[in-house]
Write an enzyme that holds these catalytic residues in place. Sequence first.
Site, PDB file in Angstrom:
ATOM      1  N   ARG A  61      -5.059  -1.116  68.502  1.00  0.00           N
ATOM      2  CA  ARG A  61      -5.133  -1.922  67.332  1.00  0.00           C
ATOM      3  C   ARG A  61      -6.305  -2.951  67.425  1.00  0.00           C
ATOM      4  O   ARG A  61      -6.149  -3.219  67.356  1.00  0.00           O
ATOM      5  CB  ARG A  61      -3.610  -2.411  66.958  1.00  0.00           C
ATOM      6  CG  ARG A  61      -2.389  -1.753  66.741  1.00  0.00           C
ATOM      7  CD  ARG A  61      -1.595  -2.091  66.898  1.00  0.00           C
ATOM      8  NE  ARG A  61      -0.945  -2.862  66.467  1.00  0.00           N
ATOM      9  CZ  ARG A  61       0.795  -3.878  66.566  1.00  0.00           C
ATOM     10  NH1 ARG A  61       0.994  -3.631  67.576  1.00  0.00           N
ATOM     11  NH2 ARG A  61       0.962  -5.185  65.906  1.00  0.00           N
ATOM     12  N   ARG A  95      -8.559  -7.713  55.917  1.00  0.00           N
ATOM     13  CA  ARG A  95      -8.696  -6.309  57.693  1.00  0.00           C
ATOM     14  C   ARG A  95      -9.884  -5.943  57.287  1.00  0.00           C
ATOM     15  O   ARG A  95      -9.470  -5.505  58.800  1.00  0.00           O
ATOM     16  CB  ARG A  95      -7.262  -5.878  58.087  1.00  0.00           C
ATOM     17  CG  ARG A  95      -6.692  -6.487  58.542  1.00  0.00           C
ATOM     18  CD  ARG A  95      -5.325  -5.642  58.893  1.00  0.00           C
ATOM     19  NE  ARG A  95      -5.110  -5.211  60.479  1.00  0.00           N
ATOM     20  CZ  ARG A  95      -4.187  -6.046  60.323  1.00  0.00           C
ATOM     21  NH1 ARG A  95      -3.468  -6.180  58.872  1.00  0.00           N
ATOM     22  NH2 ARG A  95      -2.876  -5.760  61.243  1.00  0.00           N
ATOM     23  N   ARG A 108       8.734  -2.085  67.596  1.00  0.00           N
ATOM     24  CA  ARG A 108       8.028  -0.698  67.124  1.00  0.00           C
ATOM     25  C   ARG A 108       7.269  -0.143  67.689  1.00  0.00           C
ATOM     26  O   ARG A 108       6.438  -0.346  68.215  1.00  0.00           O
ATOM     27  CB  ARG A 108       6.849  -1.998  66.063  1.00  0.00           C
ATOM     28  CG  ARG A 108       7.441  -2.598  64.733  1.00  0.00           C
ATOM     29  CD  ARG A 108       6.349  -4.148  64.525  1.00  0.00           C
ATOM     30  NE  ARG A 108       4.799  -3.686  64.299  1.00  0.00           N
ATOM     31  CZ  ARG A 108       4.717  -4.977  64.241  1.00  0.00           C
ATOM     32  NH1 ARG A 108       4.730  -5.801  63.182  1.00  0.00           N
ATOM     33  NH2 ARG A 108       3.450  -4.585  63.984  1.00  0.00           N
ATOM     34  N   ARG A 118       8.103  -7.530  72.185  1.00  0.00           N
ATOM     35  CA  ARG A 118       8.632  -8.310  70.908  1.00  0.00           C
ATOM     36  C   ARG A 118       9.616  -7.019  70.697  1.00  0.00           C
ATOM     37  O   ARG A 118       9.339  -5.684  70.707  1.00  0.00           O
ATOM     38  CB  ARG A 118       7.503  -8.350  69.982  1.00  0.00           C
ATOM     39  CG  ARG A 118       8.079  -8.181  68.259  1.00  0.00           C
ATOM     40  CD  ARG A 118       7.856  -8.522  67.071  1.00  0.00           C
ATOM     41  NE  ARG A 118       5.794  -7.667  67.170  1.00  0.00           N
ATOM     42  CZ  ARG A 118       4.781  -7.174  66.643  1.00  0.00           C
ATOM     43  NH1 ARG A 118       4.195  -8.087  66.161  1.00  0.00           N
ATOM     44  NH2 ARG A 118       3.807  -6.736  66.424  1.00  0.00           N
ATOM     45  N   LYS A 178       0.826 -14.655  63.690  1.00  0.00           N
ATOM     46  CA  LYS A 178       0.714 -15.031  62.263  1.00  0.00           C
ATOM     47  C   LYS A 178       2.398 -15.104  61.628  1.00  0.00           C
ATOM     48  O   LYS A 178       2.925 -15.771  61.012  1.00  0.00           O
ATOM     49  CB  LYS A 178      -0.135 -13.610  61.885  1.00  0.00           C
ATOM     50  CG  LYS A 178      -1.632 -13.446  62.953  1.00  0.00           C
ATOM     51  CD  LYS A 178      -1.996 -12.471  62.112  1.00  0.00           C
ATOM     52  CE  LYS A 178      -2.262 -11.625  62.095  1.00  0.00           C
ATOM     53  NZ  LYS A 178      -2.440 -10.742  63.421  1.00  0.00           N
TER      54      LYS A 178
HETATM   55  P1  AP5 Z   1       4.116 -11.974  65.772  1.00  0.00           P
HETATM   56  O1  AP5 Z   1       4.039 -13.194  64.802  1.00  0.00           O
HETATM   57  O2  AP5 Z   1       4.660 -11.147  65.787  1.00  0.00           O
HETATM   58  O3  AP5 Z   1       2.878 -11.375  65.695  1.00  0.00           O
HETATM   59  P2  AP5 Z   1       1.368 -11.116  64.611  1.00  0.00           P
HETATM   60  O4  AP5 Z   1       0.412 -11.813  65.285  1.00  0.00           O
HETATM   61  O5  AP5 Z   1       2.332 -11.593  63.128  1.00  0.00           O
HETATM   62  O6  AP5 Z   1       1.498  -9.763  65.430  1.00  0.00           O
HETATM   63  P3  AP5 Z   1       1.569  -8.480  64.368  1.00  0.00           P
HETATM   64  O7  AP5 Z   1       1.531  -7.271  65.608  1.00  0.00           O
HETATM   65  O8  AP5 Z   1       2.403  -8.318  63.154  1.00  0.00           O
HETATM   66  O9  AP5 Z   1       0.007  -8.255  63.613  1.00  0.00           O
HETATM   67  P4  AP5 Z   1      -0.495  -7.203  62.633  1.00  0.00           P
HETATM   68  O10 AP5 Z   1      -1.698  -7.681  62.321  1.00  0.00           O
HETATM   69  O11 AP5 Z   1      -0.889  -6.374  64.119  1.00  0.00           O
HETATM   70  O12 AP5 Z   1       0.878  -6.156  62.806  1.00  0.00           O
HETATM   71  P5  AP5 Z   1       0.915  -5.992  61.303  1.00  0.00           P
HETATM   72  O13 AP5 Z   1       2.067  -6.108  60.801  1.00  0.00           O
HETATM   73  O14 AP5 Z   1      -0.244  -6.964  59.930  1.00  0.00           O
HETATM   74  O15 AP5 Z   1       4.390 -12.041  67.889  1.00  0.00           O
HETATM   75  C1  AP5 Z   1       4.214 -11.527  68.848  1.00  0.00           C
HETATM   76  C2  AP5 Z   1       5.253 -11.446  69.348  1.00  0.00           C
HETATM   77  O16 AP5 Z   1       5.178 -12.768  70.484  1.00  0.00           O
HETATM   78  C3  AP5 Z   1       6.982 -12.010  69.411  1.00  0.00           C
HETATM   79  O17 AP5 Z   1       7.423 -11.408  69.695  1.00  0.00           O
HETATM   80  C4  AP5 Z   1       6.903 -13.300  68.659  1.00  0.00           C
HETATM   81  O18 AP5 Z   1       8.156 -13.703  68.975  1.00  0.00           O
HETATM   82  C5  AP5 Z   1       6.398 -13.985  70.122  1.00  0.00           C
HETATM   83  N1  AP5 Z   1       5.430 -15.217  69.861  1.00  0.00           N
HETATM   84  C6  AP5 Z   1       5.082 -15.444  68.817  1.00  0.00           C
HETATM   85  N2  AP5 Z   1       4.289 -17.222  69.115  1.00  0.00           N
HETATM   86  C7  AP5 Z   1       4.774 -17.164  70.444  1.00  0.00           C
HETATM   87  C8  AP5 Z   1       4.380 -17.852  71.330  1.00  0.00           C
HETATM   88  N3  AP5 Z   1       3.351 -19.270  70.771  1.00  0.00           N
HETATM   89  N4  AP5 Z   1       4.739 -17.869  72.453  1.00  0.00           N
HETATM   90  C9  AP5 Z   1       5.568 -17.288  73.075  1.00  0.00           C
HETATM   91  N5  AP5 Z   1       5.507 -15.732  71.943  1.00  0.00           N
HETATM   92  C10 AP5 Z   1       4.650 -16.130  71.023  1.00  0.00           C
HETATM   93  O19 AP5 Z   1       0.122  -4.597  60.442  1.00  0.00           O
HETATM   94  C11 AP5 Z   1       0.735  -3.294  61.740  1.00  0.00           C
HETATM   95  C12 AP5 Z   1      -0.147  -2.375  60.758  1.00  0.00           C
HETATM   96  O20 AP5 Z   1      -0.093  -1.911  59.022  1.00  0.00           O
HETATM   97  C13 AP5 Z   1      -1.546  -2.019  60.451  1.00  0.00           C
HETATM   98  O21 AP5 Z   1      -1.916  -1.735  61.905  1.00  0.00           O
HETATM   99  C14 AP5 Z   1      -2.019  -1.190  60.042  1.00  0.00           C
HETATM  100  O22 AP5 Z   1      -2.302  -0.163  60.122  1.00  0.00           O
HETATM  101  C15 AP5 Z   1      -0.940  -2.226  58.742  1.00  0.00           C
HETATM  102  N6  AP5 Z   1      -1.560  -2.855  57.866  1.00  0.00           N
HETATM  103  C16 AP5 Z   1      -1.126  -3.853  57.328  1.00  0.00           C
HETATM  104  N7  AP5 Z   1      -2.367  -5.221  57.170  1.00  0.00           N
HETATM  105  C17 AP5 Z   1      -3.511  -3.878  56.278  1.00  0.00           C
HETATM  106  C18 AP5 Z   1      -4.399  -4.277  55.870  1.00  0.00           C
HETATM  107  N8  AP5 Z   1      -4.331  -5.906  54.848  1.00  0.00           N
HETATM  108  N9  AP5 Z   1      -5.025  -3.142  55.720  1.00  0.00           N
HETATM  109  C19 AP5 Z   1      -5.148  -2.048  56.588  1.00  0.00           C
HETATM  110  N10 AP5 Z   1      -3.525  -1.997  57.019  1.00  0.00           N
HETATM  111  C20 AP5 Z   1      -2.477  -2.621  57.165  1.00  0.00           C
END
Ligand code: AP5
Length: 216
Positions: free
Chosen positions: A171, A88, A160, A127, A13
């Site tokens: 997660r 979410r 992370r 990552r 994402k």
């Molecule tokens: P990346 O693009 O970083 O993936 P992502 O989908 O953004 O993954 P996240 O782990 O950041 O999402 P998440 O939803 O769990 O975390 P968030 O920060 O929102 O890609 C991942 C890896 O793959 C990278 O190394 C990249 O280089 C590689 N990659 C990407 N595309 C590729 C491809 N095509 N081919 C190969 N490699 C590739 O949330 C974290 C925490 O915050 C949650 O657990 C929660 O505690 C809190 N939080 C955030 N939002 C909320 C909410 N709305 N409500 C409650 N808690 C929340």
Amino acid sequence: MRLVLVGPPGAGKGTQAQFLAAHYSIPHISTGDIMRVNIKQGTALGREVKSYMDRGELVPDTVTNEMVRLRLNEGDLGNGFLLDGFPRNVGQAEVLRAILSEKKSPLDAVLELSIPADEIVKRLSGRRTCRNCGKVWHVAFEPSAVADVCDVCQGELYQREDDKEEVITRRLEVFKEQTSPIVSFYRNEGLLITISASGTVADITERAISALSRVH
Ligand code: AP5
């Protein structure tokens, strides 16, 4: 373009959001990034959310909804926005609908990134993120030239807390139990567009823009 990106942890994402936000000239609003900046700066919000994030649990809705409400009232949303990581759960989706309905600016689309579970684990466990500029790398799929050093700013790369194996498992459970119901919510609203998030980053961006051309 007013767009929400939905997908499991590690679906790409954040990676896709950068390119889509640039393509549509809209701000990328990532609730996870906003929370991590607050943790780094040691704010009250950062202290409140850290333990939830480190355990892979959702931060309470009261905190997250207010954070998003404030962000959506800033003055840079003339062209729209791309929300990444929010909503979410169905409660957050209802709050978002109410905020946008008050502003008479409903969503144009919700883009779901679909990806097999084994690919998710590979992406998350490899990552690495720059402590200084926040650029995201991957040890196998997008390695920096020198291990653990950011090519862009020479900052230190770190893993992370929530990318450790046991937290990844939690997660994924949280996604399945609490977040995946929003897919049906948005399907019923007629907003859902699903694409495969397998393949190269550039291929996925092209697929996304082509799918979104139906609405924009
Ligand atoms: P990346 O693009 O970083 O993936 P992502 O989908 O953004 O993954 P996240 O782990 O950041 O999402 P998440 O939803 O769990 O975390 P968030 O920060 O929102 O890609 C991942 C890896 O793959 C990278 O190394 C990249 O280089 C590689 N990659 C990407 N595309 C590729 C491809 N095509 N081919 C190969 N490699 C590739 O949330 C974290 C925490 O915050 C949650 O657990 C929660 O505690 C809190 N939080 C955030 N939002 C909320 C909410 N709305 N409500 C409650 N808690 C929340």
